[in-house]
Motif scaffolding. Structure first.
Motif, mmCIF file in Angstrom:
data_model
loop_
_atom_site.group_PDB
_atom_site.id
_atom_site.type_symbol
_atom_site.label_atom_id
_atom_site.label_comp_id
_atom_site.label_asym_id
_atom_site.label_seq_id
_atom_site.Cartn_x
_atom_site.Cartn_y
_atom_site.Cartn_z
ATOM 1 N N GLY A 1 7.142 4.903 -6.767
ATOM 2 C CA GLY A 1 8.172 5.788 -5.364
ATOM 3 C C GLY A 1 7.713 6.618 -4.785
ATOM 4 O O GLY A 1 7.658 6.728 -3.897
ATOM 5 N N PHE A 2 6.302 6.166 -4.306
ATOM 6 C CA PHE A 2 5.609 6.607 -3.229
ATOM 7 C C PHE A 2 4.765 5.434 -2.368
ATOM 8 O O PHE A 2 3.756 5.213 -2.124
ATOM 9 C CB PHE A 2 3.632 7.270 -4.365
ATOM 10 N N GLY A 3 6.395 5.077 -1.091
ATOM 11 C CA GLY A 3 5.923 4.794 -0.639
ATOM 12 C C GLY A 3 4.735 4.553 0.469
ATOM 13 O O GLY A 3 4.347 3.733 0.917
ATOM 14 N N GLY A 4 4.254 6.002 0.717
ATOM 15 C CA GLY A 4 3.800 6.064 2.110
ATOM 16 C C GLY A 4 2.457 5.966 1.341
ATOM 17 O O GLY A 4 0.801 5.179 2.214
ATOM 18 N N ILE A 5 1.803 6.379 0.436
ATOM 19 C CA ILE A 5 0.430 5.838 -0.267
ATOM 20 C C ILE A 5 0.644 4.794 -1.148
ATOM 21 O O ILE A 5 -1.191 3.865 -0.717
ATOM 22 C CB ILE A 5 0.696 6.546 -1.646
ATOM 23 N N ALA A 6 1.411 3.950 -1.278
ATOM 24 C CA ALA A 6 1.251 2.392 -1.625
ATOM 25 C C ALA A 6 1.292 1.757 -0.197
ATOM 26 O O ALA A 6 0.708 0.627 -0.165
ATOM 27 C CB ALA A 6 2.193 1.973 -1.791
ATOM 28 N N ALA A 7 1.806 2.427 0.374
ATOM 29 C CA ALA A 7 1.086 1.183 2.379
ATOM 30 C C ALA A 7 -0.234 1.686 2.513
ATOM 31 O O ALA A 7 -0.804 0.618 3.394
ATOM 32 C CB ALA A 7 2.723 2.242 3.132
ATOM 33 N N GLY A 8 -0.939 2.679 2.272
ATOM 34 C CA GLY A 8 -1.901 3.314 2.863
ATOM 35 C C GLY A 8 -3.173 2.366 2.295
ATOM 36 O O GLY A 8 -3.399 2.452 2.243
ATOM 37 N N ALA A 9 -2.242 2.154 0.568
ATOM 38 C CA ALA A 9 -4.127 1.465 -0.445
ATOM 39 C C ALA A 9 -3.521 0.635 -0.344
ATOM 40 O O ALA A 9 -4.980 -0.424 -0.081
ATOM 41 C CB ALA A 9 -3.498 2.572 -1.471
#
Length: 53
Positions: free
Chosen positions: A19-27
């Motif tokens: 559920g860490f959308g920001g980290i997932a998008a950045g990675a």
């Protein structure tokens, strides 16, 4: 470099699952950038390496 992009994709998938959308998008964005840089370097090495004997 391709190993780095695969590692970043795995990090993005794991972050998305938790559920860490920001980290997932950045990675995922970083993985895409690293992949295209690696692809460009492979193409350049094939082009310029072909001229050497």
């Amino acid at each position: 470099m391709l190993r780095l992009s695969i590692a970043l994709i795995i990090i993005a998938v794991v972050a998305a699952i938790f559920g860490f959308g920001g980290i997932a998008a950045g990675a995922a964005y970083a993985a895409k950038i690293v992949f295209f840089i690696a692809l460009a370097l492979i193409i350049l090495s094939l082009i310029f390496g072909g001229f050497k004997k």
